[in-house]
Structure formats: structure tokens, C-alpha cells
Motif scaffolding. Sequence first.
Motif: not given
Length: 563
Positions: A82-84, A390-401, A415-421, A547-549
Motif C-alpha cells: 500500500m505504501i508502494g 500486485g501482491v502475487i506478482i510482487g511475491i514472485i518477483f521478490g523470490m527470484l534468486p 516479501i518486502a522489496g518485491g511487492p514494494l517495487i 522508503m525504497f532504499l
Amino acid sequence: MESFQWLKDLFTTTDSVAHIALLYAIVIAVGVYLGKLKLFGISLGVTFVLFAGIVAGHIGFTAPTPILTFVQDFGLILFVFMIGLQVGPGFFESFGTSGVKLNGLATTAILLNILVMFACYFIFFDTRDNTTLPMMVGTLYGAVTNTPGLGAANEALGTIFGSSAPSIASAYACAYPLGVLGIIGATILVRYICKVKLEKEEEQLKALEETSANKKPYKMHLEVTNAYLEGKTLLQVHNFLNRDFVVSRIVHDGELSIPNRDTVFHIGDQMLIVCAEADQEAINAFIGPKLDIDFEQQDQPLVSKRILVTNSEINGKSLSSLHFSSVYGVNVTRVTRQGMDIFASSSLPLQVGDRIMVVGPEDAVDRVANKMGNSIRRLDAPNIATIFVGVIIGIIFGMLPIAIPGMPVPMKLGIAGGPLIIAILIGRYGYKIHLVTYTTTSANMMLREIGLVLFLASVGIKAGASFFETVVDGDGLLYVLTGFLITIIPILIVGPIARLRYNFNYFTIMGMIAGTYTDPPALAYANSICSKEAPAVGYSTVYPLSMFLRIFTAQIVVLFFCG
């Protein structure tokens, strides 16, 4: 006594749903109420939920760890997403001329926070203990009052240590209260270091307000006197001037009409023009003199009406693609978005929630209103589907190694950085893929606060069992001291640089510091001593990047140095 056994069971049977719900309800309610109490005019707000959770965990009022972990992580995801969404629309636009400098200063302060943390770690602590550095990371995020950073660091530690990860919330709680006071205190100290007079700063803002030409819509009535324009179409004049303007009404031979791109100009024509304030002098000089009349006050069948965009099919379409003039016989002169007036340039993409000023015959304006939706009831319900997509995409994106040489494990945004971006990108560009991202401010705040209190309550309850041992028997006082140093030293370096090197207004600097530390109490203090919008502008300019940094560097520090 047996008749009250059910009540005892409710408070002691830790794996029942009723007990867990009661636990969270009590911790959150107590924390929120205590957070309203003020010390020296400053309150800790909902962060007090963390302390209420610590007390509950210490006395054994708790829940199963897997449940606490799930609620903690779900609350964090909801909070950062929601911040993002909130900061997304203005994230890239914040890098204007002065925005680049302010964001550069904010980035410098964030890096200095990390450097001071490492200096304190090597000076004051035993570096042979592998739990000390993680605890210093907790101290860092308490010192800069940044809860999402704490969540990101917690998650990164979990990938390294697993279930044996140190409880850094204890150090966070030690540093947080003095962090809030330290931000405001250091900001005041910058004022005396730079010999700032508040009255002069106010006068400077007032003078700047009066002389600056901005992009707010400017309305004027002109008469065509430039012989070059005789026989030229509106489109030709627009292309020649190379400036955006809208002719909303034109009077030719005494007849009032709505012009379109093919309307021909003639000497003596009178017109109502809306343009960006910065362009009004050039347009005035090119077309002809201003007239002391007002078409809107004349008795004629044309109306002006504000229309609310609620039709999701309109989301992302530019004004030119909707052919208001040629198809409907109306002109759009202004767009209001999130309380701000924007000039209606032809390339501006509309978003759900925008209010557009439409000028034309009443029946044509009504047709446009039907096309746009113009239904406030449609905006009352938040777009839940967009949030969870957005949460679905964010979690998948956040789990990319992401494999980085020298790191013990591949880095993940988590689960913090992925959903935020993803939320920032959806908030800014979601309309391009037909995602309606509009939520009312109150709906965004409600979802954000629910996520935050669930996260804080869970972290506090989990940390409560060992908190008092950490503070009383451990290094609690050192965390308080080092946290205070982490808070004030970067401000005392960056604040004078912003003033003496870049000559920023002191109130803008106050807002920039509050935004860098993502600290609402510091912004509230700045607003209380300034009658202008400078603190809020400084805060909103650096807040998205800061916030992102804060979240991103939390994981970088943990994965690089705590492994």
C-alpha cells in the motif's frame, strides 16, 4: 471458580483461534491507545503496538510461532504494497531539478546511517559474536524509525539463520523512542549551526510563491490581433507556438461556439484560453491583448462542469485519443488529480479518480459525463483485485534468486522489496495494462495501518520472551546510545550541507530530513512551525526513494555482512 474456567482457557489455550484473535485485539488496541500519549508534544503513534506486544510476550500471553510468523509476514506485505501504491504515481516525477539534489542528500544520509552503524559496531561491541551485527541492524532501523526496513532485515536474517535468527526487534525497540526525539532535536540543532532565522525563511517562501510560474492552469480572455493568424486553423497555431493550450470558447461575428482543431482564426475573434501559467505571457503576446470580459458570465447555452472519471475503460487513455472536441463538441480545460490541478495537455493519460473540467453545450457535457462514469459510488469500493494481483506478482518477483559474487546465498528482494517495487511500478504504469490502481486515501491508509499493526504486534510478541534479558542483562543501554548516534550524526552532516552548499530553504530541509527518516512526527513538527507547504514538499520529494532504499539496504547489509 469452575464457572470461570472458560475465561481462563480463553487466555491460556494458545492454539485456539479465539485466543489468537483476542491476543492481537488486546495488543493492538492497547498499543494504539498508548501511542496517542505525548512526550514533549511528540507521540510514538502505532509503533507503541510493538511495545504492547513485547509486554504480552514477556508475561506469556502469546500464540504458536508459525501463526505469529504468518501474520507478521502478511502484515508486512500489505503494509509495503500500500505504501508502494501511494508513492508510485510520484516516484519518478520526484527527480526534478531540485528533486535530484534533495534525493541525493537523502541517499547520502541513508548511507551515512549505515556507516555510523558499522563504526559503532566496531568501536563498542564484540565483533566475534555473530549475533551482534544483526542486533546492530535492528538498532539502525529503530534509530531511523523505519519499520519496513526492520521487516526486510528480519526476513533476510531468516534466510541465513532459519528458525535460530536473532530477535532484532529488541534492539529496534531500544533505539526507536530516542530516534524519534533525536531526529527533531538534530533538525533544531542544524538551525542554530546554520544561524537560520525562521522569519526570513518564511519571507523567502512567500516571495518564491509570488514569482514562480508553475504548471497550474491559467485562464485568460484574448482578442486575435496578430495578422499572421488570419485564416490559420487552431491546430496550425498550436503547432507553430509549440506550447500546450486549450481554446475552450470562441466568439466570431458575435456567435459563441466550441472550437475544434479545424476552427479557423480571424482578426477580431475573441476567445477563452486555458494554458500552463508559465506559458501565458508567450501565448498572450502571440495572439493578442487580454479582454476584460468573462464568457462564463454571459447568457449563453454553454456550461462548465467537473466530471469524475470512474469508468475503468478510460483508465490510461490520453485526452487526444478520446476526441472530446471532434466527437463530443466539448473541450477539457483542467484535470484535478489527488487534489492538484494539472493542465490538460493532449498527451496527458487520464486515470480513474481524476476530475476533468469540461466546457460545452449542456447535452454534450452530459454525454461526456456518461462516458467518463461520473459515479462517486464506483470509487467508494477499493480495487481489491488490483491489490492482490500486485501482491502475487510482487511475491514472485521478490523470490527470484539473484546470484552475486561474494554472497553466501543468492540475494532476493523478498516479501518486502518485491511487492514494494511492483506496487511502485503498478501505481505509476498500471493503466498501461488496464489495471485500475485508484483507492481512496482513507482506504489506502486503513489497509496500510492494518498491515502495520499486525506486523508490529507479531514482532513484539515474538521478541517479548527475551526482551528484558537483552535490555537489562545484555547490551540494551549500548543499543540506546549507538542508536542515538546513528540518528543524529548524519543529520548534522547532511543538514548543513543542504543549507550552506545548496542554499535550500530551512523548512524544505526539515521536510527532507523527515522524509529521509520516513518519520511523520518530524514532519508534523516542521508543519507546526511553518505556514507554507515547504516541509510537505521536501518530505514527499524524498520519501518514495528513501522508503525504497531503507528496505533494499536492509537486505543488502544482512546478506552481505551477517552471513
